[in-house]
Design an enzyme around this catalytic site. Structure first.
Site, PDB file in Angstrom:
ATOM      1  N   ALA A  33      16.181  35.495   2.737  1.00 27.37           N
ATOM      2  CA  ALA A  33      15.090  35.196   3.681  1.00 27.37           C
ATOM      3  C   ALA A  33      13.750  35.334   2.975  1.00 27.37           C
ATOM      4  O   ALA A  33      13.683  35.411   1.746  1.00 27.37           O
ATOM      5  CB  ALA A  33      15.181  36.129   4.878  1.00 27.37           C
ATOM      6  N   ASN A  34      12.667  35.349   3.732  1.00 27.57           N
ATOM      7  CA  ASN A  34      11.328  35.549   3.171  1.00 27.57           C
ATOM      8  C   ASN A  34      10.488  36.318   4.176  1.00 27.57           C
ATOM      9  O   ASN A  34      10.955  36.651   5.260  1.00 27.57           O
ATOM     10  CB  ASN A  34      10.693  34.197   2.805  1.00 27.57           C
ATOM     11  CG  ASN A  34      10.546  33.305   4.015  1.00 27.57           C
ATOM     12  OD1 ASN A  34       9.808  33.615   4.945  1.00 27.57           O
ATOM     13  ND2 ASN A  34      11.277  32.198   4.028  1.00 27.57           N
TER      14      ASN A  34
END
Ligand code: CTP
Ligand code: CA
Length: 228
Positions: A33-34
């Protein structure tokens, strides 16, 4: 309450907005993810709705409340799901790509949790590229009249933003510096530059809600200019 019913310059216009990160599974319990919170995308969706637009929000996994006034919210996890939801939301008058889409996903996602094996090397993680959702829409057959992208950069902001404007078929790129010191990713403030064929416009640092209101006005102006 009347203000929320959204009569304004964008009344009757359908606008698709992507927001948040995407999650790309590695196995049933792990993902790539980020740091995107969805704040800027959700704020922009709300600001467009406040100008009367019929907004379809396509959101990755976020921990913030739904924005007010959405015609529809499509919740997705992965980049490929986000792409399918965006395509299913077309045709539209405008599309605004605020999401921080994961550029890569695991080449394969395990059906069961990957186990540690003491004494053995870690499992390899091989990646494949995700589809570029903005580029697909910006250069595709069902392109909305107005296509807006964001450019998250940590160096050479304007050069990269100009390259993205051309490569993705966008009318406008909202460039922001997301270097660690700025606190933009996950934070509440943002400093943006608007990059378009007309040139570059730099805005001072402000709350993401204020950026959203001004961008919504800018989007309304550009959309009306092209369709009146
Ligand atoms: N975007 C997208 N689909 C992707 C990647 C990006 O729709 N798979 C959109 C983003 O929502 C944003 C714009 O493209 O509007 C630019 O995203 P950004 O991550 O800054 O650029 P990339 O083209 O992915 O290049 P890089 O991450 O290497 O800078
Ligand atoms: Ca990217």
């Amino acid at each position: 309450a009347e203000a929320l019913l959204g009569d304004g310059p964008l009344t009757g216009r359908r606008i698709v907005v992507t927001s948040g990160p995407t999650h790309e599974p590695i196995d049933p319990v792990r993902y790539i993810a980020n740091r995107s919170s969805g704040r800027q995308g959700h704020a922009l969706a709300a600001a467009l709705a406040a100008l009367g637009a019929q907004v379809v929000l396509v959101s990755g996994p976020v921990a913030i409340p739904d924005p007010r006034g959405m015609a529809e919210i499509r919740r997705v996890e992965t980049a490929r799901e986000m792409q399918a939801a965006v395509e299913a939301s077309l045709p539209a008058d405008a599309a605004v790509f605020v999401a921080a889409v994961a550029d890569w996903r695991a080449a394969s996602s395990a059906d069961t949790k990957i186990k540690k094996r003491p004494g053995e090397p870690p499992p390899p993680l091989s990646l494949v590229e995700n589809p570029d959702i903005l580029r697909g829409v910006g250069t595709g057959a069902r392109r909305p009249v107005l296509v807006v992208g964001f450019a998250a950069e940590t160096a050479d902001l304007l050069d990269h933003a100009k390259a993205k404007l051309a490569a993705k078929g966008a009318d406008l790129i909202v460039a922001n510096d997301v270097s660690p010191g700025t606190g933009v990713m996950g934070g509440t403030r943002n400093t943006v530059r608007l990059v378009s064929a007309e040139g570059v416009e730099s805005w001072p640092e402000m709350d993401k809600d204020e950026v959203a209101r001004r961008l919504a006005a800018e989007i309304a102006r550009r959309l009306l200019e092209r369709t009146s």
